[in-house]
Scaffold this active site. Structure first.
Site, PDB file in Angstrom:
ATOM      1  N   ASP A 134      -5.191  -9.617  -7.456  1.00 31.20           N
ATOM      2  CA  ASP A 134      -5.661  -8.818  -8.582  1.00 31.20           C
ATOM      3  C   ASP A 134      -4.569  -8.078  -9.356  1.00 31.20           C
ATOM      4  OD1 ASP A 134      -5.303  -7.357  -6.270  1.00 31.20           O
ATOM      5  OD2 ASP A 134      -7.024  -6.061  -6.550  1.00 31.20           O
ATOM      6  N   ARG A 168       0.442   3.845  -3.178  1.00 33.81           N
ATOM      7  CA  ARG A 168      -0.194   5.121  -2.828  1.00 33.81           C
ATOM      8  C   ARG A 168       0.849   6.235  -2.699  1.00 33.81           C
ATOM      9  NH1 ARG A 168      -5.592   3.787   0.677  1.00 33.81           N
ATOM     10  NH2 ARG A 168      -5.653   1.540   0.324  1.00 33.81           N
ATOM     11  N   GLU A 202     -12.787  -0.007  -9.097  1.00 34.56           N
ATOM     12  CA  GLU A 202     -12.438  -0.960 -10.155  1.00 34.56           C
ATOM     13  C   GLU A 202     -13.431  -0.960 -11.316  1.00 34.56           C
ATOM     14  OE1 GLU A 202     -10.264  -1.823  -6.586  1.00 34.56           O
ATOM     15  OE2 GLU A 202     -12.442  -1.776  -6.872  1.00 34.56           O
ATOM     16  N   GLU A 255       0.832  -1.206   0.000  1.00 30.84           N
ATOM     17  CA  GLU A 255       0.000   0.000   0.000  1.00 30.84           C
ATOM     18  C   GLU A 255       0.867   1.256   0.000  1.00 30.84           C
ATOM     19  OE1 GLU A 255      -3.061  -0.006  -0.530  1.00 30.84           O
ATOM     20  OE2 GLU A 255      -3.771  -2.013   0.003  1.00 30.84           O
TER      21      GLU A 255
END
Length: 557
Positions: free
Chosen positions: A250, A116, A439, A112
């Site tokens: 994903d 980010r 998404e 993350e």
């Protein structure tokens, strides 16, 4: 728009007309302006109650730090601020960047933080014309802070990192995080490019090489279908057998393709790995619902070959990935699959009481493996229950075609109403929460830019209106507990449905993709930029990527 460098890969975007009808243009500009105001509403709430902290709690007007306390929302929002032309807000945000990247948190997420913070800093540095050197300095400092998290026997990034003790939380990680770092590759490649320090690019490429070598002895049962959990111990083998393009798996698959785009096709390995994965995804994991255009992508136990019973919202990134791959790698059937998967994701929004999509939903009991010959053909003359109760599809024809003429503007009005979900299908939400996820909107944006089909703009507008109706609080936007609220409301209001949570991806991705959906097609063109998994765009360019990734070699070698 003419590319800014000598591109060698095929064009991705649809060739839009040079001029659109005035009324159509005005309508799209008004929508874009509305979305911009919604973004500003969220930004101003964050600024007032949580500036410099990780996330705003938009119901209690407090904040929470769970990403190191380094201002995740602030950094994640920089690229959206710039794309929307919010220069004053962008410059003000720069003055609140963290002084350093030290945290006392025992569980810092390397994944993350990279997608980010690191990506947000580098992309903002690029988009702003390299004027703000502090952004690059911060990115380099963060990159140096993250490098120790790779110091394990396998060379994979730890799932959680205890920075204060320079120790991993445990010896496990996720494939989504390992695979993403080879596009953190994208972030790490760009950091090496801008700083001249090749350690980041070579670190990412080492992971790619390891994944490419993996076989049955590492717990990989089907080539290209990587299970979710991995060990960071020597050998780096897989710890389970479940493959998914949803949660925990994903983003890795899209990064195979995006590395290929970022390096302008100079390293064929990335395309090879992507094609191997997608071919086996279609062969083993993709399902169709007879007589409909709906496709499903549940997880698969690659040892027992047993599919899962649910599909999750995170898998809705896949239509956009498949559509881009179809254009670049001449795989027209992948565009058909992309459209079918997106219809399922959109259907879960349009058929809910709130018009918002659930976190997970059941896969209907009567699905069958995807077959390009029978897919979307009416074999029973049954009605198109998802749209028009009187409409039928002639036998032997398909709703999805490889190429069809479109008019990339529409002024006739809204989309037809959607029918409710027939009970016998079993297509129902499991986790009914909506977490402001991007998404589906990401794929809607990409499919519009690739096909020019105006229905995708209408899909996006419906979702935006539902976010405004059900998620907007006085200081921001809240996730909601139940997308089927109206089904049993009995006086329950939207306020009672709020969750006190507004993740940074609402500003980094959800509003950005909505804004770009209604922008002219040359604004962040897919032919000139590649997005990381947090929607931070990086400019495609001519670089000797081979020399950067493999120091000592040149592109001729």
């Amino acid at each position: 728009m003419v590319a800014l460098w000598p591109a060698t890969l095929p064009r991705i975007q649809y060739v839009f007309p040079d001029a659109m009808p005035v009324k159509w243009t005005e309508k799209m500009e008004q929508r874009r302006a509305d979305i911009k105001q919604s973004f500003l509403h969220a930004w101003h709430g964050y600024k007032k109650y949580a500036m410099g902290q990780d996330e705003l709690r938009p119901v209690s007007n407090t904040y929470i730090n769970k990403f190191g306390g380094w201002g995740a929302t602030l950094i994640d929002s920089l690229t959206t601020l710039h794309i929307m032309g919010l220069d004053a807000e962008f410059n003000e945000a720069l003055s609140h960047l963290p002084r350093d990247f030290h945290t006392k948190e025992e569980r810092l997420s390397v994944f993350e933080t990279t997608i980010r913070h690191l990506a947000g800093l580098i992309s903002a540095y690029e988009l702003s014309g390299h004027r703000h050197k502090a952004l690059l300095r911060k990115a380099e400092a963060l990159g140096q802070a993250l490098l120790p998290a790779f110091d394990n026997a396998a060379g994979y990034p730890s799932h959680f990192w205890d920075q204060s003790r320079s120790l991993p939380f445990d010896d496990k990680t996720l494939f989504a995080e390992v695979g993403t770092v080879q596009l953190e590759g994208e972030e790490f490649f760009m950091l090496s490019h801008h700083t001249g320090d090749t350690r980041y690019a070579t670190k990412a490429q080492t992971i790619t090489e390891a994944l490419d070598r993996m076989g049955y002895e590492h717990g990989l049962n089907i080539p290209g279908l990587y299970p979710t959990h991995m060990s960071t111990a020597a050998g780096g083998r897989f710890l389970d057998s479940t493959c998914t393009l949803g949660a925990m798996g994903d983003s890795a698959y899209e990064y195979f393709l995006k590395q290929y785009i970022l390096t302008e096709g100079m390293i064929p390995q990335y395309a090879k790995m992507y094609i191997e994965s997608i071919d086996n995804v279609k062969r083993h994991m993709l399902y169709q619902l007879p007589n409909t255009p709906l496709l499903f992508l549940p997880p698969l136990d690659t040892e027992t070959m047993q599919p899962g019973e649910e599909m999750d919202h995170l898998a809705c990134f896949a239509p956009g990935m498949l559509a881009i791959g179809a254009q670049l790698l001449d795989r027209p059937d992948d565009l058909v699959v992309a459209e079918g998967l997106l219809e399922t994701c959109v259907y879960m929004y349009r058929s809910s009481s709130t018009g918002l999509g659930p976190e997970t939903w059941r896969v209907p009991y009567n699905v069958e493996p995807y077959n390009r010959i029978t897919y979307a053909k009416d074999r029973s003359k049954s009605r198109e229950w998802w749209n028009d109760s009187n409409a039928t599809v002639p036998v032997g024809t398909s709703r999805n075609m490889y190429r069809r003429p479109v008019t990339p503007y529409q002024l006739e009005g809204p989309l037809p109403d959607i029918r409710g979900k027939p009970r016998y299908l079993g297509l129902d939400p499991v986790d009914r929460s909506y977490m402001l996820r991007p998404e589906t909107l990401e794929s809607i944006f990409i499919l519009y830019r690739i096909t020019g089909d105006p229905k995708y703009r209408e899909y996006g507008w419906e979702i935006y209106q539902s976010i405004e109706k059900w998620c907007k609080t006085p200081s921001g936007y809240a996730a909601i507990r139940d997308v089927e609220l109206d089904a049993y409301a009995n006086g329950t209001t939207a306020t009672n449905n709020w969750i006190d949570k507004m993740e940074s991806f609402l500003l980094a991705e959800t509003f950005k993709y909505l804004y770009l959906l209604f922008s002219p097609p040359d604004v962040i063109s897919l032919d000139e930029y590649v997005f990381n998994t947090e929607a931070h765009p990086f400019a495609r360019r001519s670089i000797d990527w081979v020399r950067l990734i493999f120091p000592g070699q040149s592109k001729e070698e």
